[in-house]
Design a protein around this motif. Sequence first.
Motif, PDB file in Angstrom:
ATOM      1  N   VAL A  51       0.845  -1.204   0.000  1.00  0.00           N
ATOM      2  CA  VAL A  51       0.000   0.000   0.000  1.00  0.00           C
ATOM      3  C   VAL A  51       0.879   1.251   0.000  1.00  0.00           C
ATOM      4  CG1 VAL A  51      -1.638   1.358   1.367  1.00  0.00           C
ATOM      5  CG2 VAL A  51      -1.970  -1.108   1.105  1.00  0.00           C
ATOM      6  N   ARG A  52       1.925   1.248   0.807  1.00  0.00           N
ATOM      7  CA  ARG A  52       2.816   2.428   0.853  1.00  0.00           C
ATOM      8  C   ARG A  52       3.472   2.653  -0.510  1.00  0.00           C
ATOM      9  NH1 ARG A  52       4.126   0.380   5.987  1.00  0.00           N
ATOM     10  NH2 ARG A  52       5.980  -0.651   5.189  1.00  0.00           N
ATOM     11  N   ALA A  53       3.899   1.561  -1.132  1.00  0.00           N
ATOM     12  CA  ALA A  53       4.556   1.694  -2.446  1.00  0.00           C
ATOM     13  C   ALA A  53       3.586   2.279  -3.465  1.00  0.00           C
ATOM     14  CB  ALA A  53       5.068   0.327  -2.903  1.00  0.00           C
ATOM     15  N   ILE A  54       2.348   1.791  -3.466  1.00  0.00           N
ATOM     16  CA  ILE A  54       1.366   2.293  -4.441  1.00  0.00           C
ATOM     17  C   ILE A  54       0.990   3.736  -4.109  1.00  0.00           C
ATOM     18  CG2 ILE A  54      -0.970   1.975  -5.349  1.00  0.00           C
ATOM     19  CD1 ILE A  54      -0.561  -1.075  -4.816  1.00  0.00           C
ATOM     20  N   ASP A  55       0.817   4.029  -2.820  1.00  0.00           N
ATOM     21  CA  ASP A  55       0.478   5.402  -2.410  1.00  0.00           C
ATOM     22  C   ASP A  55       1.505   6.398  -2.932  1.00  0.00           C
ATOM     23  OD1 ASP A  55      -1.934   5.237  -1.179  1.00  0.00           O
ATOM     24  OD2 ASP A  55      -1.137   4.989   0.851  1.00  0.00           O
ATOM     25  N   SER A  56       2.767   5.996  -2.921  1.00  0.00           N
ATOM     26  CA  SER A  56       3.816   6.926  -3.345  1.00  0.00           C
ATOM     27  C   SER A  56       3.757   7.216  -4.852  1.00  0.00           C
ATOM     28  CB  SER A  56       5.202   6.369  -2.977  1.00  0.00           C
ATOM     29  OG  SER A  56       5.524   5.287  -3.836  1.00  0.00           O
ATOM     30  N   GLU A  82      -8.964  -8.554   7.141  1.00  0.00           N
ATOM     31  CA  GLU A  82      -8.482  -9.071   8.416  1.00  0.00           C
ATOM     32  C   GLU A  82      -7.110  -8.476   8.667  1.00  0.00           C
ATOM     33  OE1 GLU A  82      -7.648 -13.330   9.208  1.00  0.00           O
ATOM     34  OE2 GLU A  82      -9.685 -13.493   8.461  1.00  0.00           O
ATOM     35  N   PRO A  83      -6.878  -7.810   9.788  1.00  0.00           N
ATOM     36  CA  PRO A  83      -5.543  -7.270  10.024  1.00  0.00           C
ATOM     37  C   PRO A  83      -4.516  -8.402   9.899  1.00  0.00           C
ATOM     38  CG  PRO A  83      -7.071  -6.574  11.719  1.00  0.00           C
ATOM     39  CD  PRO A  83      -7.784  -7.600  10.899  1.00  0.00           C
ATOM     40  N   PRO A  84      -3.315  -8.164   9.428  1.00  0.00           N
ATOM     41  CA  PRO A  84      -2.774  -6.838   9.133  1.00  0.00           C
ATOM     42  C   PRO A  84      -2.917  -6.444   7.668  1.00  0.00           C
ATOM     43  CG  PRO A  84      -1.024  -8.452   9.036  1.00  0.00           C
ATOM     44  CD  PRO A  84      -2.302  -9.223   9.281  1.00  0.00           C
ATOM     45  N   ASP A  85      -3.743  -7.113   6.911  1.00  0.00           N
ATOM     46  CA  ASP A  85      -3.737  -6.869   5.479  1.00  0.00           C
ATOM     47  C   ASP A  85      -4.946  -6.073   5.004  1.00  0.00           C
ATOM     48  OD1 ASP A  85      -1.302  -8.293   4.861  1.00  0.00           O
ATOM     49  OD2 ASP A  85      -2.421 -10.028   5.563  1.00  0.00           O
ATOM     50  N   LEU A  86      -4.846  -5.612   3.791  1.00  0.00           N
ATOM     51  CA  LEU A  86      -5.906  -4.795   3.209  1.00  0.00           C
ATOM     52  C   LEU A  86      -6.264  -5.346   1.839  1.00  0.00           C
ATOM     53  CD1 LEU A  86      -3.551  -2.293   4.306  1.00  0.00           C
ATOM     54  CD2 LEU A  86      -5.864  -1.423   4.564  1.00  0.00           C
ATOM     55  N   LEU A  87      -7.394  -4.885   1.339  1.00  0.00           N
ATOM     56  CA  LEU A  87      -7.799  -5.270  -0.007  1.00  0.00           C
ATOM     57  C   LEU A  87      -7.870  -4.034  -0.885  1.00  0.00           C
ATOM     58  CD1 LEU A  87     -10.883  -7.629   0.573  1.00  0.00           C
ATOM     59  CD2 LEU A  87      -8.566  -8.315  -0.017  1.00  0.00           C
ATOM     60  N   ILE A  88      -7.625  -4.220  -2.172  1.00  0.00           N
ATOM     61  CA  ILE A  88      -7.906  -3.154  -3.125  1.00  0.00           C
ATOM     62  C   ILE A  88      -9.412  -3.202  -3.390  1.00  0.00           C
ATOM     63  CG2 ILE A  88      -7.551  -2.306  -5.465  1.00  0.00           C
ATOM     64  CD1 ILE A  88      -4.780  -3.576  -5.430  1.00  0.00           C
ATOM     65  N   GLU A  89     -10.065  -2.080  -3.180  1.00  0.00           N
ATOM     66  CA  GLU A  89     -11.524  -2.055  -3.362  1.00  0.00           C
ATOM     67  C   GLU A  89     -11.870  -1.919  -4.843  1.00  0.00           C
ATOM     68  OE1 GLU A  89     -15.168  -0.441  -0.897  1.00  0.00           O
ATOM     69  OE2 GLU A  89     -13.813   1.155  -1.495  1.00  0.00           O
ATOM     70  N   SER A  90     -12.703  -2.820  -5.298  1.00  0.00           N
ATOM     71  CA  SER A  90     -13.076  -2.801  -6.714  1.00  0.00           C
ATOM     72  C   SER A  90     -14.025  -1.656  -7.009  1.00  0.00           C
ATOM     73  CB  SER A  90     -13.787  -4.109  -7.078  1.00  0.00           C
ATOM     74  OG  SER A  90     -12.978  -5.198  -6.758  1.00  0.00           O
ATOM     75  N   GLN A 211      -4.800 -14.648  -0.820  1.00  0.00           N
ATOM     76  CA  GLN A 211      -4.781 -13.537  -1.765  1.00  0.00           C
ATOM     77  C   GLN A 211      -5.356 -13.904  -3.121  1.00  0.00           C
ATOM     78  OE1 GLN A 211      -0.811 -12.327  -1.973  1.00  0.00           O
ATOM     79  NE2 GLN A 211      -0.132 -14.054  -3.161  1.00  0.00           N
ATOM     80  N   ARG A 212      -5.858 -12.908  -3.758  1.00  0.00           N
ATOM     81  CA  ARG A 212      -6.459 -13.037  -5.086  1.00  0.00           C
ATOM     82  C   ARG A 212      -7.564 -14.080  -5.081  1.00  0.00           C
ATOM     83  NH1 ARG A 212      -4.094 -11.034  -9.998  1.00  0.00           N
ATOM     84  NH2 ARG A 212      -5.840  -9.884 -10.730  1.00  0.00           N
ATOM     85  N   ALA A 213      -8.388 -14.015  -4.015  1.00  0.00           N
ATOM     86  CA  ALA A 213      -9.465 -14.982  -3.901  1.00  0.00           C
ATOM     87  C   ALA A 213     -10.645 -14.544  -4.752  1.00  0.00           C
ATOM     88  CB  ALA A 213      -9.898 -15.092  -2.440  1.00  0.00           C
ATOM     89  N   ALA A 214     -11.387 -15.499  -5.230  1.00  0.00           N
ATOM     90  CA  ALA A 214     -12.572 -15.160  -6.021  1.00  0.00           C
ATOM     91  C   ALA A 214     -13.593 -14.493  -5.113  1.00  0.00           C
ATOM     92  CB  ALA A 214     -13.147 -16.417  -6.638  1.00  0.00           C
ATOM     93  N   LYS A 215     -14.182 -13.428  -5.578  1.00  0.00           N
ATOM     94  CA  LYS A 215     -15.220 -12.768  -4.795  1.00  0.00           C
ATOM     95  C   LYS A 215     -16.518 -13.544  -4.891  1.00  0.00           C
ATOM     96  CE  LYS A 215     -14.246  -7.893  -4.518  1.00  0.00           C
ATOM     97  NZ  LYS A 215     -14.525  -6.614  -5.162  1.00  0.00           N
TER      98      LYS A 215
END
Length: 221
Positions: A51-56, A82-90, A211-215
Amino acid sequence: MPRAARPAATRPRFLLDPKLERYAYRCFPDGCPRDRTCCVGLAVEVSKREVRAIDSLMDELARIVPTLRCEDGYASVFVDEEPPDLLIESDDDGACPFLYRTKKNALCSIHSLALATGRHVPDVKPAACRHWPVMLERDGNDVRVTVQPHALKIGCVAPRRELPGKPSVLEAYREEIAEMCGGEVPLCAAASRAAKVRVASDRAARVHVKQRAAKRGDGAR
Ligand code: SF4
């Protein structure tokens, strides 16, 4: 009084699914076909570092994808999972907000920006995306390295007879599989079934399995 020894943490074994050799992989070098891309309909898990890398990069990314910019700065594209991770919101249509389309193709703005500016792609593109179409799934105490079933529907993966001359998924993704498994890949699927693969931390396995789970359960896109 001596302390009782703590039980050793159970570490998973990584097992290669024979599908990695039965299926071939083809890359669409100019971008995926507009309507057949893994960047629509799937949830992408990202670490805080990612997230930090993309934010920059948001200012540069917003020049490629203007919808990333909003009145008071940039669109909020990460949601807590679920902490500590995040998802990219579609987006509303299920597309990743970093996806952009040309007349014929669908491309990742993070990947395009990295290539255009000489950045190292793995430094900025989420691992979940770089590892596609390879995934990890739990198999009891083991972790199976296998092929995302959705990749067959998209067409970037197919039985080898249908893609003559193309590398197997194992050949094409050896480096990524090593990264997913903590540094080593067995020479062949048969060898891995004989349980010779190395282990890595529970943490690594947990992250990549999810990661990259089917919604959607049916994998519809
Ligand atoms: S970050 Fe890039 S590769 Fe990953 S889902 Fe979004 S557009 Fe696709």
